[in-house]
Design a protein around this motif. Structure first.
Motif, PDB file in Angstrom:
ATOM      1  N   THR A  33       0.599   7.231  -7.680  1.00  0.00           N
ATOM      2  CA  THR A  33       1.379   6.150  -8.295  1.00  0.00           C
ATOM      3  C   THR A  33       0.885   4.838  -7.675  1.00  0.00           C
ATOM      4  N   ALA A  34       1.530   3.750  -8.036  1.00  0.00           N
ATOM      5  CA  ALA A  34       1.142   2.459  -7.461  1.00  0.00           C
ATOM      6  C   ALA A  34       1.325   2.434  -5.953  1.00  0.00           C
ATOM      7  N   ASP A  35       2.224   3.261  -5.420  1.00  0.00           N
ATOM      8  CA  ASP A  35       2.536   3.235  -3.986  1.00  0.00           C
ATOM      9  C   ASP A  35       2.210   4.517  -3.240  1.00  0.00           C
ATOM     10  N   VAL A  36       1.724   5.539  -3.921  1.00  0.00           N
ATOM     11  CA  VAL A  36       1.480   6.835  -3.277  1.00  0.00           C
ATOM     12  C   VAL A  36       0.032   7.271  -3.497  1.00  0.00           C
ATOM     13  N   VAL A  37      -0.632   7.619  -2.401  1.00  0.00           N
ATOM     14  CA  VAL A  37      -1.993   8.142  -2.436  1.00  0.00           C
ATOM     15  C   VAL A  37      -2.006   9.514  -1.763  1.00  0.00           C
ATOM     16  N   SER A  38      -2.706  10.474  -2.385  1.00  0.00           N
ATOM     17  CA  SER A  38      -2.882  11.788  -1.782  1.00  0.00           C
ATOM     18  C   SER A  38      -4.280  11.899  -1.191  1.00  0.00           C
ATOM     19  N   PHE A  39      -4.359  12.519  -0.002  1.00  0.00           N
ATOM     20  CA  PHE A  39      -5.629  12.755   0.667  1.00  0.00           C
ATOM     21  C   PHE A  39      -5.802  14.258   0.858  1.00  0.00           C
ATOM     22  N   LEU A  40      -6.980  14.770   0.521  1.00  0.00           N
ATOM     23  CA  LEU A  40      -7.346  16.143   0.838  1.00  0.00           C
ATOM     24  C   LEU A  40      -8.161  16.121   2.123  1.00  0.00           C
ATOM     25  N   LEU A  41      -7.784  16.969   3.087  1.00  0.00           N
ATOM     26  CA  LEU A  41      -8.379  16.947   4.415  1.00  0.00           C
ATOM     27  C   LEU A  41      -8.958  18.312   4.760  1.00  0.00           C
ATOM     28  N   ARG A  42     -10.105  18.280   5.440  1.00  0.00           N
ATOM     29  CA  ARG A  42     -10.748  19.514   5.882  1.00  0.00           C
ATOM     30  C   ARG A  42     -11.221  19.313   7.312  1.00  0.00           C
ATOM     31  N   LEU A  92      -4.004   3.475   5.749  1.00  0.00           N
ATOM     32  CA  LEU A  92      -4.513   4.609   4.978  1.00  0.00           C
ATOM     33  C   LEU A  92      -4.784   4.217   3.532  1.00  0.00           C
ATOM     34  N   HIS A  93      -3.874   3.458   2.928  1.00  0.00           N
ATOM     35  CA  HIS A  93      -4.066   3.027   1.545  1.00  0.00           C
ATOM     36  C   HIS A  93      -5.278   2.106   1.412  1.00  0.00           C
ATOM     37  N   ASP A  94      -5.429   1.172   2.334  1.00  0.00           N
ATOM     38  CA  ASP A  94      -6.413   0.103   2.166  1.00  0.00           C
ATOM     39  C   ASP A  94      -7.802   0.439   2.695  1.00  0.00           C
ATOM     40  N   HIS A  95      -7.883   1.347   3.658  1.00  0.00           N
ATOM     41  CA  HIS A  95      -9.161   1.514   4.359  1.00  0.00           C
ATOM     42  C   HIS A  95      -9.736   2.931   4.363  1.00  0.00           C
ATOM     43  N   VAL A  96      -8.947   3.949   4.094  1.00  0.00           N
ATOM     44  CA  VAL A  96      -9.442   5.317   4.237  1.00  0.00           C
ATOM     45  C   VAL A  96      -9.923   5.844   2.891  1.00  0.00           C
ATOM     46  N   ARG A  97     -11.183   6.275   2.873  1.00  0.00           N
ATOM     47  CA  ARG A  97     -11.824   6.756   1.651  1.00  0.00           C
ATOM     48  C   ARG A  97     -12.469   8.116   1.915  1.00  0.00           C
ATOM     49  N   VAL A  98     -12.949   8.752   0.854  1.00  0.00           N
ATOM     50  CA  VAL A  98     -13.636  10.037   0.982  1.00  0.00           C
ATOM     51  C   VAL A  98     -14.832   9.874   1.914  1.00  0.00           C
ATOM     52  N   GLY A  99     -14.966  10.811   2.853  1.00  0.00           N
ATOM     53  CA  GLY A  99     -16.024  10.760   3.851  1.00  0.00           C
ATOM     54  C   GLY A  99     -15.559  10.246   5.192  1.00  0.00           C
ATOM     55  N   ASP A 100     -14.432   9.548   5.230  1.00  0.00           N
ATOM     56  CA  ASP A 100     -13.878   9.089   6.507  1.00  0.00           C
ATOM     57  C   ASP A 100     -13.216  10.266   7.230  1.00  0.00           C
ATOM     58  N   THR A 101     -12.970  10.085   8.517  1.00  0.00           N
ATOM     59  CA  THR A 101     -12.300  11.121   9.294  1.00  0.00           C
ATOM     60  C   THR A 101     -10.984  10.591   9.849  1.00  0.00           C
ATOM     61  N   LEU A 102     -10.042  11.502  10.027  1.00  0.00           N
ATOM     62  CA  LEU A 102      -8.741  11.192  10.597  1.00  0.00           C
ATOM     63  C   LEU A 102      -8.467  12.146  11.755  1.00  0.00           C
ATOM     64  N   LYS A 128       3.068   7.364   1.118  1.00  0.00           N
ATOM     65  CA  LYS A 128       3.671   6.233   0.428  1.00  0.00           C
ATOM     66  C   LYS A 128       3.455   4.964   1.240  1.00  0.00           C
ATOM     67  N   ARG A 129       3.012   3.911   0.564  1.00  0.00           N
ATOM     68  CA  ARG A 129       2.866   2.625   1.238  1.00  0.00           C
ATOM     69  C   ARG A 129       4.261   2.083   1.553  1.00  0.00           C
ATOM     70  N   GLU A 130       4.521   1.887   2.826  1.00  0.00           N
ATOM     71  CA  GLU A 130       5.820   1.360   3.246  1.00  0.00           C
ATOM     72  C   GLU A 130       5.767  -0.161   3.202  1.00  0.00           C
ATOM     73  N   ARG A 131       6.467  -0.732   2.253  1.00  0.00           N
ATOM     74  CA  ARG A 131       6.460  -2.184   2.091  1.00  0.00           C
ATOM     75  C   ARG A 131       7.548  -2.816   2.953  1.00  0.00           C
ATOM     76  N   ALA A 132       7.355  -4.067   3.311  1.00  0.00           N
ATOM     77  CA  ALA A 132       8.307  -4.763   4.167  1.00  0.00           C
ATOM     78  C   ALA A 132       9.653  -4.898   3.465  1.00  0.00           C
TER      79      ALA A 132
END
Length: 415
Positions: free
Chosen positions: A167-176, A242-252, A225-229
């Motif tokens: 959604t506009a405020d929710v991003v899903s990440f698949l992690l391995r 996470l929303h603004d900077h983390v993309r496929v290929g990055d590590t967490l 979910k992006r936590e807004r002020a």
């Protein structure tokens, strides 16, 4: 159990301590972070500290624990302790840190209460603290052992292999997990992991995110979910990163899984803690899964688990959101419910409700709550308080209502 010597002292001083506990915890955190700034930078949630919610949660837990010792001297508040222990384990809290907390907490108590803290009073409240601390240490050590971790936790690197804008405020990440021999740690449906990210100022902040999906998957999914002020709360540092900077290929950096919102509700310190499912007693029980907003995430894992078990009794799936467009993972939730023999969805939206849905906030008055149901809740505190009251009015036993709080638990008195 409090000693016979300490119990009357705690009973006599609890009103004074309770009245000042907010001031005590505020001063405690100031002293703690002055002596150990790395704890605020790399362990404690800076947003919760700024909003004051962590202080409220600490104050509530101390007061609730002391009250329980007085009112129920032969038992422990296991649900509260279990929830705190799981959160501590996910953060990597170590036994030695309890001594650090003790030092600064009691310094704050003495400074706030002054001459009222006689040696007898100090000894009695010291006993309260260590009864609670040692209980938590014992549970946390068992949780670490279940995950094959040393006390203090275990962290590993995970690669982002998929990213989906839900959604506009929710991003899903698949992690391995990174590495040829790396394997995802097993988890129970409803549990969460901690994710640690390095922010622009060098702080390594930690947040918890529920694992979404079936427990036998080879990759893990989190939905953020992006936590807004808000009026009294800052924007979410980690969710924004996470929303603004983390993309496929990055590590967490990700912790082992923890959390007690699981089918069957494990007892504190029982053999099933963190291990195989305890849900056999649910085979004949109806289930209610109630969520709002991003609280849907653990409910999806519970739905997957019910489907995998071939659960046949009724399952009522309730979800509330601002609108259908804001309802993250709705298609998956609806599809999973439809696969259950007696699955039923009940969606509430504050605006733009579709014909099959209901308008407004979640309201279970008159809803088809199955008799003898076990309920699981996750969402904002006002939502959970309202739904819990409605479930109780609908005949669900208090002991059969389980919940997960995202953030500091300000709802301790309900368990």
């Amino acid at each position: 159990m409090l000693s016979a010597k300490s119990a009357p002292v705690v009973r006599a001083t609890l009103p004074a301590v309770g009245a000042a506990i907010g001031e005590i915890t505020e001063l405690f955190y100031a002293k703690l972070f002055e002596a150990h700034p790395e704890l605020l930078r790399d362990l404690f949630n800076r947003g919760n500290q700024a909003a004051g919610t962590q202080r409220q949660a600490l104050a509530g837990s101390i007061a609730a624990f002391a009250t329980h010792l007085l009112e129920h001297p032969d038992t422990r508040p296991d649900a509260m302790l279990r929830r705190i222990a799981h959160k501590h384990a996910s953060l990597g809290v170590a036994p030695a840190q309890y001594e650090v907390v003790h030092r600064h907490l009691f310094a704050a108590i003495v400074e706030v209460l002054g001459e009222a803290v006689t040696p007898e009073v100090a000894a009695a409240w010291d006993e309260v603290y260590w009864l609670m601390a040692n209980a938590l240490i014992a549970v946390e050590e068992r949780l670490y052992a279940e995950q094959g971790c040393l006390p203090g936790g275990s962290w590993s690197e995970w690669e982002v292999v998929g990213r989906t804008e839900e959604t506009a405020d929710v991003v899903s990440f698949l992690l391995r997990p990174v590495g040829e021999d790396a394997r995802p740690l097993p988890y129970r449906a409803g549990q969460y992991v901690s994710v640690q990210v390095e922010l622009a100022d060098g702080a390594r902040q930690i947040r918890q995110y529920s694992l979404v999906g079936a427990t036998d998957a080879t990759v893990r999914q989190i939905s953020v979910k992006r936590e807004r002020a808000g009026a009294t709360t800052p924007a979410g540092e980690v969710s924004g990163h996470l929303h603004d900077h983390v993309r496929v290929g990055d590590t967490l950096r990700v912790s082992a899984p923890f959390g007690d919102l699981v089918l069957g509700g494990p007892e504190l310190g029982g053999p099933e803690l963190g291990g195989p499912g305890q849900g056999d007693d649910l085979a004949g029980r109806p289930i209610v899964l109630a969520s709002a907003g991003i609280g849907i995430t653990p409910m999806l894992s519970l739905l997957h688990e019910l489907h995998n078990r071939g659960h046949r009794p009724p399952v009522l799936v309730v979800h509330g959101d601002r609108s259908p467009a804001d309802h993250a993972l709705r298609a998956e939730q609806t599809a999973l419910t439809g696969k259950l023999p007696q699955g039923r969805t009940l969606y509430f939206y504050e605006r733009d409700a579709e014909p099959a849905d209901r308008s407004g906030l979640v309201d279970l008055e008159g809803a088809p709550i199955p008799a003898g149901a076990v309920a699981y809740l996750c969402g904002p505190l006002p939502f959970m308080r309202a739904v819990r009251a409605q479930l109780l009015a609908g005949g669900v036993a208090a002991a059969d209502i389980h919940y997960e709080v995202f953030g500091p638990d300000l709802w301790l008195g309900h368990r």
